[in-house]
Design an enzyme around this catalytic site. Structure first.
Site, PDB file in Angstrom:
ATOM      1  N   TRP A 189      32.378  54.270  44.929  1.00 51.37           N
ATOM      2  CA  TRP A 189      33.329  53.155  44.862  1.00 51.37           C
ATOM      3  C   TRP A 189      32.681  51.945  45.538  1.00 51.37           C
ATOM      4  CZ3 TRP A 189      35.617  50.223  48.812  1.00 51.37           C
ATOM      5  CH2 TRP A 189      36.434  49.202  48.327  1.00 51.37           C
ATOM      6  N   GLU A 230      34.567  55.373  40.635  1.00 51.96           N
ATOM      7  CA  GLU A 230      35.991  55.079  40.908  1.00 51.96           C
ATOM      8  C   GLU A 230      36.337  53.621  40.640  1.00 51.96           C
ATOM      9  OE1 GLU A 230      37.077  55.896  44.967  1.00 51.96           O
ATOM     10  OE2 GLU A 230      39.166  55.335  44.668  1.00 51.96           O
ATOM     11  N   LYS A 232      39.097  50.269  40.237  1.00 52.70           N
ATOM     12  CA  LYS A 232      40.180  49.692  41.033  1.00 52.70           C
ATOM     13  C   LYS A 232      40.709  48.460  40.328  1.00 52.70           C
ATOM     14  CE  LYS A 232      41.234  48.653  45.824  1.00 52.70           C
ATOM     15  NZ  LYS A 232      40.830  48.891  47.206  1.00 52.70           N
ATOM     16  N   ASP A 263      42.139  57.001  41.217  1.00 55.27           N
ATOM     17  CA  ASP A 263      42.851  56.879  42.501  1.00 55.27           C
ATOM     18  C   ASP A 263      44.261  56.397  42.179  1.00 55.27           C
ATOM     19  OD1 ASP A 263      43.960  55.514  44.843  1.00 55.27           O
ATOM     20  OD2 ASP A 263      42.011  55.794  45.780  1.00 55.27           O
ATOM     21  N   HIS A 266      45.190  52.696  42.418  1.00 57.59           N
ATOM     22  CA  HIS A 266      44.295  51.704  41.831  1.00 57.59           C
ATOM     23  C   HIS A 266      44.686  51.213  40.446  1.00 57.59           C
ATOM     24  CE1 HIS A 266      40.613  52.630  44.578  1.00 57.59           C
ATOM     25  NE2 HIS A 266      41.716  52.373  45.249  1.00 57.59           N
ATOM     26  N   HIS A 290      41.897  60.840  43.464  1.00 57.07           N
ATOM     27  CA  HIS A 290      42.168  60.406  44.829  1.00 57.07           C
ATOM     28  C   HIS A 290      43.674  60.252  44.901  1.00 57.07           C
ATOM     29  CE1 HIS A 290      38.189  58.563  46.495  1.00 57.07           C
ATOM     30  NE2 HIS A 290      38.132  59.864  46.301  1.00 57.07           N
ATOM     31  N   ASP A 298      47.822  48.559  46.800  1.00 57.59           N
ATOM     32  CA  ASP A 298      47.032  49.737  47.169  1.00 57.59           C
ATOM     33  C   ASP A 298      47.017  49.884  48.685  1.00 57.59           C
ATOM     34  OD1 ASP A 298      45.076  51.708  47.385  1.00 57.59           O
ATOM     35  OD2 ASP A 298      43.473  50.228  47.376  1.00 57.59           O
ATOM     36  N   ASP A 300      47.535  52.655  50.475  1.00 60.27           N
ATOM     37  CA  ASP A 300      47.029  53.932  50.975  1.00 60.27           C
ATOM     38  C   ASP A 300      47.944  54.627  51.974  1.00 60.27           C
ATOM     39  OD1 ASP A 300      44.224  54.100  49.712  1.00 60.27           O
ATOM     40  OD2 ASP A 300      44.267  52.075  50.524  1.00 60.27           O
ATOM     41  N   ASP A 330      43.247  60.445  49.406  1.00 63.87           N
ATOM     42  CA  ASP A 330      42.661  59.195  49.896  1.00 63.87           C
ATOM     43  C   ASP A 330      43.763  58.292  50.434  1.00 63.87           C
ATOM     44  OD1 ASP A 330      41.138  57.032  50.503  1.00 63.87           O
ATOM     45  OD2 ASP A 330      40.723  56.440  48.430  1.00 63.87           O
TER      46      ASP A 330
HETATM   47  C1  RNT Z   1      38.972  52.156  48.013  1.00 61.10           C
HETATM   48  C2  RNT Z   1      38.792  53.473  47.357  1.00 61.10           C
HETATM   49  C3  RNT Z   1      37.861  54.423  48.073  1.00 61.10           C
HETATM   50  C4  RNT Z   1      38.065  54.463  49.564  1.00 61.10           C
HETATM   51  C5  RNT Z   1      37.340  55.563  50.271  1.00 61.10           C
HETATM   52  C6  RNT Z   1      37.270  55.331  51.734  1.00 61.10           C
HETATM   53  O1  RNT Z   1      39.928  51.395  47.436  1.00 61.10           O
HETATM   54  O2  RNT Z   1      40.023  54.077  47.147  1.00 61.10           O
HETATM   55  O3  RNT Z   1      37.979  55.676  47.508  1.00 61.10           O
HETATM   56  O4  RNT Z   1      39.418  54.542  49.903  1.00 61.10           O
HETATM   57  O5  RNT Z   1      36.127  55.777  49.691  1.00 61.10           O
HETATM   58 ZN    ZN Z   2      39.987  56.106  46.433  1.00 57.75          ZN
END
Ligand code: RNT
Ligand code: ZN
Length: 411
Positions: A189, A230, A232, A263, A266, A290, A298, A300, A330
């Site tokens: 990523w 990955e 986003k 993810d 994302h 993720h 996003d 998290d 994640d």
């Molecule tokens: C960031 C991505 C990525 C990170 C990690 C720490 O937006 O989601 O995967 O969160 O690699």
């Molecule tokens: Zn991620």
């Protein structure tokens, strides 16, 4: 948890088993399958994505907020915290590392000079704990990422540095996979993007494809390392344009026959990641997930037992693709107890998987095939209130971790 509590859990379980059996669901078979599921727990929840390089906090669109005390400050503390979390999570799982968690003996090699030996402590520990490892190059929290571009930088020197980092990380991941006897997923990523409207959306994407080709050039055994990319939608500082968008990486993954990482934070807020599995797995061998919880953006947050996670679990189970979907978590929340954050997130995901295994899946598919959508809806809704909690508690008891009531007890 006394003996009396255990007896109550066993009684509740027997009743639940009968209730599920009446719907044609084999609870014992579901519990058996739960034992085979390994989820990759992300080490970075334990220290707010800080890493051990001693540098400043993330500069790459990643930010953990909160000031809860007890952030792990080194490898020993982080491993001890992970062990504590794993002791409260049923099953045998994996740990997902980032390159910033290297532990070199003396000196501080830059990211392009990282080697497998710098992860020897993690590998020895994983062997001793019986855990698989996954890995991520770290394309953020570094002076050479500060301008907002890494593999897609217009500066060839910057690009070269990050290509070398990517290559080094693939070799480290392959080494981990070989040592531990289970393929290590190496997930890429990058934060690259523009805060404001770009004039040229093309050049960075062309450069990224070239850089990725260079990173992946070396042929490595797929039984040791599996590559993933990955995408986003946007990040902090890349609100208007992300080089590695969903379409970019899906095309790239298909062309190179590697994994796509989806993810759940994302995508556009109304998009369903659950829906994407059957779409991408028609074209790809595997997917990395993720699992996260976006809140407005996003952000998290810790994974909850919500509709999105349940839908994801349902798709994995009903699609019969559990071997092709590599599940990782994640999120990073520094406002609550960090060990508890892992435990809550992991348990919610596992509970959702158990719930999906306990659905009358064949019956639902039959009803749909027969065009009986009324009955399909009625049965799906009925399933929401089945006694999943009773089966979950029994599962925890058998796997020697606290059941639900045990986790929250004493507070
Ligand atoms: C960031 C991505 C990525 C990170 C990690 C720490 O937006 O989601 O995967 O969160 O690699
Ligand atoms: Zn991620």
């Amino acid at each position: 948890m006394g003996v009396g509590d255990e007896q109550v859990i066993e009684r509740e379980f027997e009743l639940a088993r009968e209730r599920y059996a009446a719907l044609g669901v084999d609870v014992d078979a579901a519990l058996e399958r739960m034992g085979e599921i390994a989820v990759s727990m992300h080490c970075w929840q334990g220290d707010d994505v800080g890493g051990f390089e001693g540098g400043s906090l993330s500069d790459g669109g990643i930010l953990a907020t909160g000031a809860y005390p007890g952030r792990a400050r080194n490898g020993d503390e982080l491993r001890a915290d992970i062990e504590q979390a794993l002791g409260l999570i049923p099953g045998r799982h994996r740990i997902n590392l980032h390159a910033i968690y290297a532990e070199p003996d003396g000196g501080r090699p830059d990211r392009d000079a990282l080697e497998p030996a710098h992860f020897a402590r993690w590998i020895d520990w994983a062997k001793q704990q019986g855990l698989g490892l996954d890995f991520n190059p770290t394309f953020f929290s570094h002076p050479r990422a500060q301008a907002g571009f890494t593999l897609a930088s217009r500066d060839s020197g910057v690009r070269r540095f990050w290509i070398e980092h990517g290559r080094a990380c693939r070799r480290i991941a392959a080494h981990m996979g070989r040592e531990l006897g289970t393929a290590c997923i190496n997930n890429i990523w990058i934060p690259d993007g523009f805060k404001d409207t770009p004039a040229d959306r093309w050049t960075p994407r062309r450069l990224l494809a070239e850089s990725l080709d260079a990173v992946l050039e070396e042929r490595l055994d797929r039984s040791h390392v599996l590559d993933a990319v990955e995408s986003k939608l946007f990040g902090i500082g890349s609100e208007s344009y992300v080089v590695g968008s969903a379409e970019f990486y899906l095309g790239y993954a298909i062309r190179r026959n590697i994994l796509i990482c989806l993810d759940s934070g994302h995508f556009h807020p109304t998009e369903s990641v659950a829906d994407k599995l059957s779409a991408v797995l028609v074209h790809l061998d595997g997917v990395l997930l993720h699992v996260s919880r976006p809140v407005r953006w996003d952000s998290d947050h810790v994974v909850c037992f919500d509709d999105e996670v349940r839908a994801l679990a349902g798709e994995i189970v009903r699609g019969g693709c559990i071997e092709r979907v590599h599940i990782g978590l994640d999120f990073f929340d520094a406002s609550i107890n960090r060990v508890a954050a892992w435990v809550i997130g992991m348990r919610n995901l596992l509970k959702a998987l158990l719930g999906a295994l306990l659905m009358p899946n064949n019956r639902l598919i039959e009803l749909e095939a027969a065009g009986d959508f009324t009955h399909r809806l009625a049965l799906m809704e009925e399933c929401r209130t089945l006694p999943l909690g009773a089966v979950w508690d029994y599962h925890c008891l058998r796997r020697q971790v606290p059941p639900g009531r045990g986790v929250v007890a004493g507070r």
